[in-house]
Write a protein that holds these residues in place. Structure first.
Motif, PDB file in Angstrom:
ATOM      1  N   PHE A  13       5.721   6.526  -4.926  1.00 58.40           N
ATOM      2  CA  PHE A  13       5.435   6.551  -3.321  1.00 58.40           C
ATOM      3  C   PHE A  13       3.937   7.476  -4.343  1.00 58.40           C
ATOM      4  N   TYR A  14       3.021   6.846  -3.225  1.00 59.52           N
ATOM      5  CA  TYR A  14       1.866   8.054  -3.215  1.00 59.52           C
ATOM      6  C   TYR A  14       0.964   7.086  -1.711  1.00 59.52           C
ATOM      7  N   VAL A  15      -0.148   8.644  -1.777  1.00 59.92           N
ATOM      8  CA  VAL A  15      -0.753   8.517  -0.561  1.00 59.92           C
ATOM      9  C   VAL A  15      -2.491   9.075  -1.120  1.00 59.92           C
ATOM     10  N   GLY A  16      -3.115   7.819  -0.885  1.00 56.13           N
ATOM     11  CA  GLY A  16      -4.235   8.063  -1.877  1.00 56.13           C
ATOM     12  C   GLY A  16      -3.774   8.306  -3.525  1.00 56.13           C
ATOM     13  N   ASP A  17      -4.756   9.952  -4.025  1.00 57.28           N
ATOM     14  CA  ASP A  17      -4.339   9.838  -5.252  1.00 57.28           C
ATOM     15  C   ASP A  17      -3.203  10.876  -5.535  1.00 57.28           C
ATOM     16  N   TRP A  18      -2.435  11.069  -4.455  1.00 56.42           N
ATOM     17  CA  TRP A  18      -1.591  11.882  -4.463  1.00 56.42           C
ATOM     18  C   TRP A  18      -0.205  10.859  -4.751  1.00 56.42           C
ATOM     19  N   HIS A  19       0.622  11.336  -6.010  1.00 54.58           N
ATOM     20  CA  HIS A  19       2.354  10.517  -6.305  1.00 54.58           C
ATOM     21  C   HIS A  19       3.227  11.470  -6.665  1.00 54.58           C
ATOM     22  N   PRO A  64       0.747  -0.846  -0.369  1.00 55.37           N
ATOM     23  CA  PRO A  64      -0.047  -0.056   0.120  1.00 55.37           C
ATOM     24  C   PRO A  64       0.768   0.979  -0.192  1.00 55.37           C
ATOM     25  N   SER A  65       0.270   2.294  -1.139  1.00 51.63           N
ATOM     26  CA  SER A  65       0.885   3.050  -1.504  1.00 51.63           C
ATOM     27  C   SER A  65       2.502   3.379  -1.723  1.00 51.63           C
ATOM     28  N   LEU A  66       3.174   2.079  -2.379  1.00 52.97           N
ATOM     29  CA  LEU A  66       4.143   2.081  -3.242  1.00 52.97           C
ATOM     30  C   LEU A  66       3.730   0.750  -4.040  1.00 52.97           C
ATOM     31  N   ASN A  67       4.231   1.083  -5.575  1.00 50.21           N
ATOM     32  CA  ASN A  67       4.229   1.128  -6.355  1.00 50.21           C
ATOM     33  C   ASN A  67       5.348   0.915  -7.450  1.00 50.21           C
TER      34      ASN A  67
END
Length: 171
Positions: free
Chosen positions: A127-133, A44-47
């Protein structure tokens, strides 16, 4: 009398080599296993997300027609050479400063290799949180940022050490 190289900060260059190997290896893995724009969630929060950066940090000047490739290459070479000189002039005992310089050198050379070989820098950490990358980045970028943070940290630590040394010499 010349001082032995291992007594200088150059003793810490192994760290730059490790950063360079891990950075180039991870980028090669991405190039071999991902299509441009492909994303694979890790946590979660990391692609993992394959992107190309033709500019500098946060794609600065990416759309300027290609001259920036050579400018950023020149800057990376100048920074790496400057830091090598600083490491040579520094004692091997200055662990934080020399580690910082080695991290920055390794990261700069990793991105320099990409720029010269591919014409762009391979980025893949998303790295992202919700829709913010956050801007997609790579291992070299991480090493440069950690190195820069260590330079700042060393600046806070070092004055206290100098004050203690000066106070000890007054007695």
């Amino acid at each position: 009398m010349r001082k032995p190289l291992l007594s200088t900060g150059l003793r810490w260059l192994w760290l730059a080599i490790v950063v360079l190997i891990v950075d180039l290896g991870s980028k090669q893995w991405i190039l071999s296993h991902f299509m441009l724009g492909e994303t694979q969630p890790l946590f979660p929060s990391l692609n993992l997300h394959y992107a190309r950066n033709y500019g500098a940090a946060f794609s600065f000047l990416a759309d300027r027609g290609g001259w920036q490739r050579w400018m950023f290459a020149g800057i990376a070479i100048a920074i790496a050479l400057s830091l090598l000189v600083m490491m040579f002039r520094s004692s091997a005992q200055k662990r934080i400063a020399n580690s910082a310089y080695a991290l920055i050198i390794g990261g700069a050379l990793g991105n320099l290799f990409d720029r010269m070989w591919h014409g762009f820098v391979v980025d893949f950490i998303d790295f992202y949180v919700g829709d913010w990358h956050f801007a997609t980045f790579n291992i070299a970028d991480t090493a440069i940022c950690v190195g820069a943070a260590l330079v700042v940290l060393e600046g806070f630590i070092s004055p206290a050490d100098k004050d203690k040394a000066t106070a000890g010499n007054k007695g």
